[in-house]
Scaffold this motif. Structure first.
Motif, PDB file in Angstrom:
ATOM      1  N   ARG A   1      12.576 -42.693 -47.675  1.00  0.00           N
ATOM      2  CA  ARG A   1      11.157 -42.370 -47.517  1.00  0.00           C
ATOM      3  C   ARG A   1      11.006 -41.102 -46.678  1.00  0.00           C
ATOM      4  N   ILE A   2      10.427 -40.083 -47.288  1.00  0.00           N
ATOM      5  CA  ILE A   2      10.137 -38.839 -46.571  1.00  0.00           C
ATOM      6  C   ILE A   2       8.757 -38.956 -45.953  1.00  0.00           C
ATOM      7  N   GLY A   3       8.653 -38.564 -44.711  1.00  0.00           N
ATOM      8  CA  GLY A   3       7.360 -38.672 -44.048  1.00  0.00           C
ATOM      9  C   GLY A   3       7.211 -37.686 -42.913  1.00  0.00           C
ATOM     10  N   ARG A   4       5.990 -37.668 -42.386  1.00  0.00           N
ATOM     11  CA  ARG A   4       5.631 -36.813 -41.261  1.00  0.00           C
ATOM     12  C   ARG A   4       5.990 -35.347 -41.542  1.00  0.00           C
ATOM     13  N   VAL A   5       5.782 -34.920 -42.781  1.00  0.00           N
ATOM     14  CA  VAL A   5       6.058 -33.533 -43.166  1.00  0.00           C
ATOM     15  C   VAL A   5       4.933 -32.665 -42.616  1.00  0.00           C
ATOM     16  N   CYS A   6       5.265 -31.730 -41.750  1.00  0.00           N
ATOM     17  CA  CYS A   6       4.209 -30.848 -41.231  1.00  0.00           C
ATOM     18  C   CYS A   6       4.771 -29.475 -40.887  1.00  0.00           C
ATOM     19  N   THR A   7       3.889 -28.507 -40.981  1.00  0.00           N
ATOM     20  CA  THR A   7       4.216 -27.126 -40.667  1.00  0.00           C
ATOM     21  C   THR A   7       3.222 -26.625 -39.633  1.00  0.00           C
ATOM     22  N   ALA A   8       3.712 -25.937 -38.630  1.00  0.00           N
ATOM     23  CA  ALA A   8       2.834 -25.348 -37.612  1.00  0.00           C
ATOM     24  C   ALA A   8       1.916 -24.317 -38.274  1.00  0.00           C
ATOM     25  N   GLY A   9       0.716 -24.190 -37.762  1.00  0.00           N
ATOM     26  CA  GLY A   9      -0.251 -23.263 -38.333  1.00  0.00           C
ATOM     27  C   GLY A   9       0.287 -21.862 -38.525  1.00  0.00           C
ATOM     28  N   PHE A  10       1.011 -21.346 -37.542  1.00  0.00           N
ATOM     29  CA  PHE A  10       1.519 -19.971 -37.629  1.00  0.00           C
ATOM     30  C   PHE A  10       2.562 -19.797 -38.721  1.00  0.00           C
ATOM     31  N   ALA A  11       3.189 -20.913 -39.166  1.00  0.00           N
ATOM     32  CA  ALA A  11       4.294 -20.823 -40.122  1.00  0.00           C
ATOM     33  C   ALA A  11       3.890 -21.167 -41.554  1.00  0.00           C
ATOM     34  N   ARG A  12       2.642 -21.521 -41.766  1.00  0.00           N
ATOM     35  CA  ARG A  12       2.217 -21.869 -43.125  1.00  0.00           C
ATOM     36  C   ARG A  12       2.278 -20.637 -44.011  1.00  0.00           C
ATOM     37  N   GLY A  13       2.794 -20.841 -45.215  1.00  0.00           N
ATOM     38  CA  GLY A  13       2.928 -19.736 -46.156  1.00  0.00           C
ATOM     39  C   GLY A  13       4.202 -18.933 -45.991  1.00  0.00           C
ATOM     40  N   THR A  14       5.066 -19.331 -45.075  1.00  0.00           N
ATOM     41  CA  THR A  14       6.311 -18.597 -44.820  1.00  0.00           C
ATOM     42  C   THR A  14       7.508 -19.171 -45.566  1.00  0.00           C
ATOM     43  N   GLY A  15       7.336 -20.331 -46.205  1.00  0.00           N
ATOM     44  CA  GLY A  15       8.448 -20.992 -46.881  1.00  0.00           C
ATOM     45  C   GLY A  15       9.131 -22.045 -46.034  1.00  0.00           C
ATOM     46  N   ALA A  16       8.650 -22.274 -44.820  1.00  0.00           N
ATOM     47  CA  ALA A  16       9.287 -23.258 -43.938  1.00  0.00           C
ATOM     48  C   ALA A  16       9.275 -24.653 -44.554  1.00  0.00           C
ATOM     49  N   GLY A  17       8.164 -25.026 -45.186  1.00  0.00           N
ATOM     50  CA  GLY A  17       8.086 -26.342 -45.820  1.00  0.00           C
ATOM     51  C   GLY A  17       9.105 -26.498 -46.933  1.00  0.00           C
ATOM     52  N   GLY A  18       9.309 -25.464 -47.719  1.00  0.00           N
ATOM     53  CA  GLY A  18      10.303 -25.505 -48.781  1.00  0.00           C
ATOM     54  C   GLY A  18      11.716 -25.635 -48.244  1.00  0.00           C
ATOM     55  N   VAL A  19      11.996 -24.925 -47.166  1.00  0.00           N
ATOM     56  CA  VAL A  19      13.315 -25.028 -46.521  1.00  0.00           C
ATOM     57  C   VAL A  19      13.565 -26.470 -46.078  1.00  0.00           C
ATOM     58  N   LEU A  20      12.558 -27.082 -45.476  1.00  0.00           N
ATOM     59  CA  LEU A  20      12.695 -28.456 -45.001  1.00  0.00           C
ATOM     60  C   LEU A  20      12.879 -29.439 -46.157  1.00  0.00           C
ATOM     61  N   MET A  21      12.077 -29.286 -47.203  1.00  0.00           N
ATOM     62  CA  MET A  21      12.192 -30.201 -48.336  1.00  0.00           C
ATOM     63  C   MET A  21      13.528 -30.042 -49.064  1.00  0.00           C
ATOM     64  N   ARG A  22      14.025 -28.837 -49.223  1.00  0.00           N
ATOM     65  CA  ARG A  22      15.333 -28.638 -49.850  1.00  0.00           C
ATOM     66  C   ARG A  22      16.424 -29.332 -49.022  1.00  0.00           C
ATOM     67  N   ALA A  23      16.332 -29.219 -47.710  1.00  0.00           N
ATOM     68  CA  ALA A  23      17.312 -29.879 -46.841  1.00  0.00           C
ATOM     69  C   ALA A  23      17.192 -31.401 -46.949  1.00  0.00           C
ATOM     70  N   ALA A  24      15.974 -31.900 -47.040  1.00  0.00           N
ATOM     71  CA  ALA A  24      15.779 -33.347 -47.193  1.00  0.00           C
ATOM     72  C   ALA A  24      16.366 -33.823 -48.513  1.00  0.00           C
ATOM     73  N   MET A  25      16.169 -33.057 -49.583  1.00  0.00           N
ATOM     74  CA  MET A  25      16.710 -33.433 -50.892  1.00  0.00           C
ATOM     75  C   MET A  25      18.240 -33.410 -50.868  1.00  0.00           C
ATOM     76  N   GLU A  26      18.806 -32.458 -50.161  1.00  0.00           N
ATOM     77  CA  GLU A  26      20.265 -32.405 -50.026  1.00  0.00           C
ATOM     78  C   GLU A  26      20.765 -33.636 -49.284  1.00  0.00           C
ATOM     79  N   HIS A  27      20.060 -34.038 -48.232  1.00  0.00           N
ATOM     80  CA  HIS A  27      20.434 -35.227 -47.460  1.00  0.00           C
ATOM     81  C   HIS A  27      20.322 -36.485 -48.322  1.00  0.00           C
ATOM     82  N   ILE A  28      19.262 -36.604 -49.108  1.00  0.00           N
ATOM     83  CA  ILE A  28      19.000 -37.793 -49.916  1.00  0.00           C
ATOM     84  C   ILE A  28      19.914 -37.869 -51.134  1.00  0.00           C
ATOM     85  N   GLY A  29      20.228 -36.721 -51.708  1.00  0.00           N
ATOM     86  CA  GLY A  29      21.055 -36.717 -52.914  1.00  0.00           C
ATOM     87  C   GLY A  29      20.320 -37.340 -54.083  1.00  0.00           C
TER      88      GLY A  29
END
Length: 143
Positions: A74-102
């Protein structure tokens, strides 16, 4: 941007504080949703925390992956700081989560505006939309 991944039992007090502060800043303060942020699952050895930090040390975003009793991730509590929105930070985090989950079955409860974002990672909406803390959500699965 650098990425860090730790089990809940490996978090330092400073790391836990930074993650919890960002989550409260985004979910409780910004989205005006007073809810019990501390649910007892953050420090579990089976919980995996992922966060992205800028070069100057600011926390750009975070998420956690929980191992539900039925083996679903279960993926949860996904959040990005206001200053970082639109920078790709969320995508970096989700790709890492998918790698962890397999290939394991995974689920998340998405705010409806973000369904397109999660669909990029193979998640499909299932069921009806619902309100959580006054915000429309939908459950999304990756089977």
């Amino acid at each position: 941007m650098s990425l860090t991944s730790r089990a809940g039992s490996e978090l330092t007090p400073a790391e836990l504080y930074a993650v919890l502060r960002l989550r409260v800043d985004v979910f409780v303060v910004e989205q005006e949703c007073p809810y019990p942020e501390l649910d007892g699952r953050d420090l579990a050895p089976s919980t995996r925390h992922l966060w992205a930090t800028t070069r100057d040390g600011r926390l750009a975003g975070c998420l956690r992956v929980l191992a539900d009793e039925d083996g679903v991730q279960r993926i949860g509590r996904v959040c990005t700081a206001g200053f970082a929105r639109g920078t790709g930070a969320g995508g970096v985090l989700m790709r890492a989560a998918m790698e962890h989950i397999g290939d394991a079955v995974s689920v998340l409860d998405a705010q409806t505006y973000a369904t397109g974002f999660y669909a990029r990672f193979g998640f499909v909406p299932e069921g009806e939309q619902y309100l959580e803390d006054g915000i429309p959500h939908i459950t999304m699965w990756r089977r």
